[in-house]
Write a protein that holds these residues in place. Structure first.
Motif, short mmCIF file in Angstrom:
data_model
loop_
_atom_site.label_atom_id
_atom_site.label_comp_id
_atom_site.label_asym_id
_atom_site.label_seq_id
_atom_site.Cartn_x
_atom_site.Cartn_y
_atom_site.Cartn_z
N GLY A 42 0.81 -1.21 0.00
CA GLY A 42 0.00 0.00 0.00
C GLY A 42 0.84 1.26 0.00
N ALA A 43 1.91 1.25 0.78
CA ALA A 43 2.81 2.41 0.83
C ALA A 43 3.44 2.68 -0.54
N LEU A 44 3.92 1.61 -1.17
CA LEU A 44 4.54 1.76 -2.50
C LEU A 44 3.51 2.21 -3.54
N ALA A 45 2.31 1.63 -3.47
CA ALA A 45 1.25 1.98 -4.42
C ALA A 45 0.91 3.47 -4.32
N GLY A 46 0.75 3.96 -3.10
CA GLY A 46 0.43 5.38 -2.91
C GLY A 46 1.55 6.29 -3.39
N ALA A 47 2.78 5.92 -3.08
CA ALA A 47 3.93 6.76 -3.46
C ALA A 47 4.09 6.83 -4.98
N VAL A 48 4.00 5.68 -5.65
CA VAL A 48 4.16 5.65 -7.11
C VAL A 48 3.04 6.43 -7.80
N ALA A 49 1.81 6.20 -7.36
CA ALA A 49 0.66 6.84 -8.00
C ALA A 49 0.70 8.36 -7.85
N LYS A 50 0.97 8.84 -6.63
CA LYS A 50 0.97 10.28 -6.39
C LYS A 50 2.13 10.97 -7.10
N THR A 51 3.28 10.31 -7.13
CA THR A 51 4.44 10.90 -7.82
C THR A 51 4.17 11.00 -9.33
N ALA A 52 3.49 10.01 -9.88
CA ALA A 52 3.21 10.00 -11.32
C ALA A 52 2.34 11.17 -11.75
N VAL A 53 1.41 11.59 -10.87
CA VAL A 53 0.47 12.66 -11.27
C VAL A 53 0.72 13.96 -10.51
N ALA A 54 1.88 14.07 -9.84
CA ALA A 54 2.17 15.25 -9.02
C ALA A 54 2.05 16.58 -9.78
N PRO A 55 2.57 16.71 -11.01
CA PRO A 55 2.42 17.99 -11.72
C PRO A 55 0.96 18.39 -11.95
N LEU A 56 0.12 17.40 -12.32
CA LEU A 56 -1.31 17.68 -12.53
C LEU A 56 -2.00 18.01 -11.22
N ASP A 57 -1.62 17.30 -10.17
CA ASP A 57 -2.23 17.54 -8.85
C ASP A 57 -1.89 18.94 -8.35
N TRP A 83 -10.48 14.18 -13.81
CA TRP A 83 -10.88 13.04 -14.63
C TRP A 83 -9.71 12.49 -15.43
N VAL A 84 -8.69 13.32 -15.65
CA VAL A 84 -7.46 12.85 -16.29
C VAL A 84 -6.52 12.27 -15.23
N LYS A 85 -6.30 13.06 -14.18
CA LYS A 85 -5.34 12.69 -13.13
C LYS A 85 -5.83 11.52 -12.28
N GLY A 86 -7.11 11.57 -11.85
CA GLY A 86 -7.64 10.59 -10.91
C GLY A 86 -7.58 9.16 -11.41
N PRO A 87 -8.15 8.87 -12.59
CA PRO A 87 -8.09 7.49 -13.09
C PRO A 87 -6.66 6.98 -13.26
N ILE A 88 -5.75 7.85 -13.71
CA ILE A 88 -4.35 7.43 -13.86
C ILE A 88 -3.76 7.05 -12.50
N ALA A 89 -3.97 7.94 -11.51
CA ALA A 89 -3.41 7.71 -10.17
C ALA A 89 -3.99 6.46 -9.53
N VAL A 90 -5.32 6.33 -9.56
CA VAL A 90 -5.95 5.19 -8.90
C VAL A 90 -5.65 3.89 -9.64
N GLY A 91 -5.60 3.96 -10.97
CA GLY A 91 -5.24 2.78 -11.75
C GLY A 91 -3.84 2.28 -11.42
N ILE A 92 -2.89 3.22 -11.36
CA ILE A 92 -1.51 2.87 -11.00
C ILE A 92 -1.46 2.33 -9.57
N SER A 93 -2.21 2.97 -8.68
CA SER A 93 -2.20 2.59 -7.27
C SER A 93 -2.70 1.16 -7.06
N PHE A 94 -3.87 0.85 -7.59
CA PHE A 94 -4.43 -0.51 -7.43
C PHE A 94 -3.56 -1.56 -8.12
N THR A 95 -3.07 -1.24 -9.32
CA THR A 95 -2.23 -2.20 -10.05
C THR A 95 -0.93 -2.46 -9.31
N THR A 96 -0.27 -1.39 -8.84
CA THR A 96 0.98 -1.54 -8.08
C THR A 96 0.76 -2.38 -6.83
#
Length: 288
Positions: free
Chosen positions: A43-58, A256-269
């Motif tokens: 869970g920690a890794l999933a959150g870190a990877v997902a948030k870092t991936a979309v940080a500029p959009l966030d 709608w662009v950032k959220g699906p990318i982040a959550v998709g990466i998070s769950f998959t990771t």
């Protein structure tokens, strides 16, 4: 004498083929602890990877949320591009270290709690220039505005987490179950996990978005020169100044662009990390 030899040989062969009780298998408590630890790490890794991936959009979305500027995709793009030209590429990730301090324990506990409750209940049931680092942020805010300020926006955060987390996990698990029922495969592929996570993020973040805007406004009230005393009063002021849709749903299209990318990466990771850790533990148990 001859019978005694044959009986001895038979006893030896019987003892040789009888399974020896295994002493190296971990007891139930140890297995449960390892499972919880795996969930926390994944869970920690999933959150870190997902948030870092979309940080500029966030970061861009937040800058619109806390101001009265009208949001549009063109303005968001201009802001990102200007930031890149004036301050460099890495400035788009400014404040990400503070996000990691929040997201890593939050995601670890969130995913771990989800796994534990799923087991128990079943599958159905950043501002620029002003601060140099996160320590400086805590010290300066505590000194200038009091410790209470650090928890401003806490109530809308808690209220917003309920529909967001609930809908996200429910949607993801439901899609995985429907996929298994229709395809006959026990586990979806990584691209399918990304797609299911994207759908989960789209639904969860859309449902809780107005509370996210309110939370940002309350958290940055001191910096922006506003005073917000409650969730309802904050909502009323936003609607009065900017309108219902333009105010409470400002930046939703970017979400709608950032959220699906982040959550998709998070769950998959998370899922892939869980599978990897289980395989590693199984291999280590076999080797012993």
């Amino acid at each position: 004498m001859g019978n005694g030899v044959r009986e001895g040989q038979a006893d030896f062969q019987r003892q040789d083929v009888e399974p020896i009780p295994s002493t190296h298998l971990p007891p139930e408590e140890t297995r449960e602890k390892k499972k919880v630890l795996n969930s926390l790490m994944s869970g920690a890794l999933a959150g870190a990877v997902a948030k870092t991936a979309v940080a500029p959009l966030d970061r861009t979305k937040i800058m619109f949320q806390v101001s009265s500027k009208r949001f549009s995709a063109k303005e968001a793009y201009r802001l990102i591009y200007r930031t890149y030209l004036n301050e460099g590429l890495w400035s788009l990730w400014r404040g990400n270290s503070a996000t990691m301090v929040r997201v890593i324990p939050y995601a670890a506990i969130q995913f771990c709690a989800h796994e534990e409750y799923k087991q128990l209940l079943g599958s159905y049931y950043g501002f620029q220039g002003k601060y140099s680092n996160i320590v400086h942020v805590f010290i300066r805010i505590s000194r200038e505005e009091g410790l209470k300020t650090l928890y401003r926006g806490f109530t809308p955060t808690i209220i917003g987490v309920i529909p967001y987390a609930g809908l996200s996990f429910f949607t993801y698990e439901t899609l995985k179950k429907l996929h298994a029922d229709h395809s006959g495969k026990l586990q979806p592929s990584p691209p399918e996990r990304l797609l299911f996570g994207a759908c989960a993020g789209l639904i969860g973040q859309s449902a809780s978005y107005p509370l996210d805007v309110v939370r940002r406004r309350m958290q940055t009230a001191g910096v922006m020169g506003h005073t917000y005393s409650s969730i309802l009063l904050t909502m009323q002021e936003i609607i009065r100044e900017e309108g219902l849709i333009r105010g409470l749903y400002k930046g939703l299209s970017m979400n709608w662009v950032k959220g699906p990318i982040a959550v998709g990466i998070s769950f998959t990771t998370f899922d892939l990390m869980q599978i990897l850790l289980r395989k590693l533990q199984h291999s280590s148990n076999v080797e012993r």
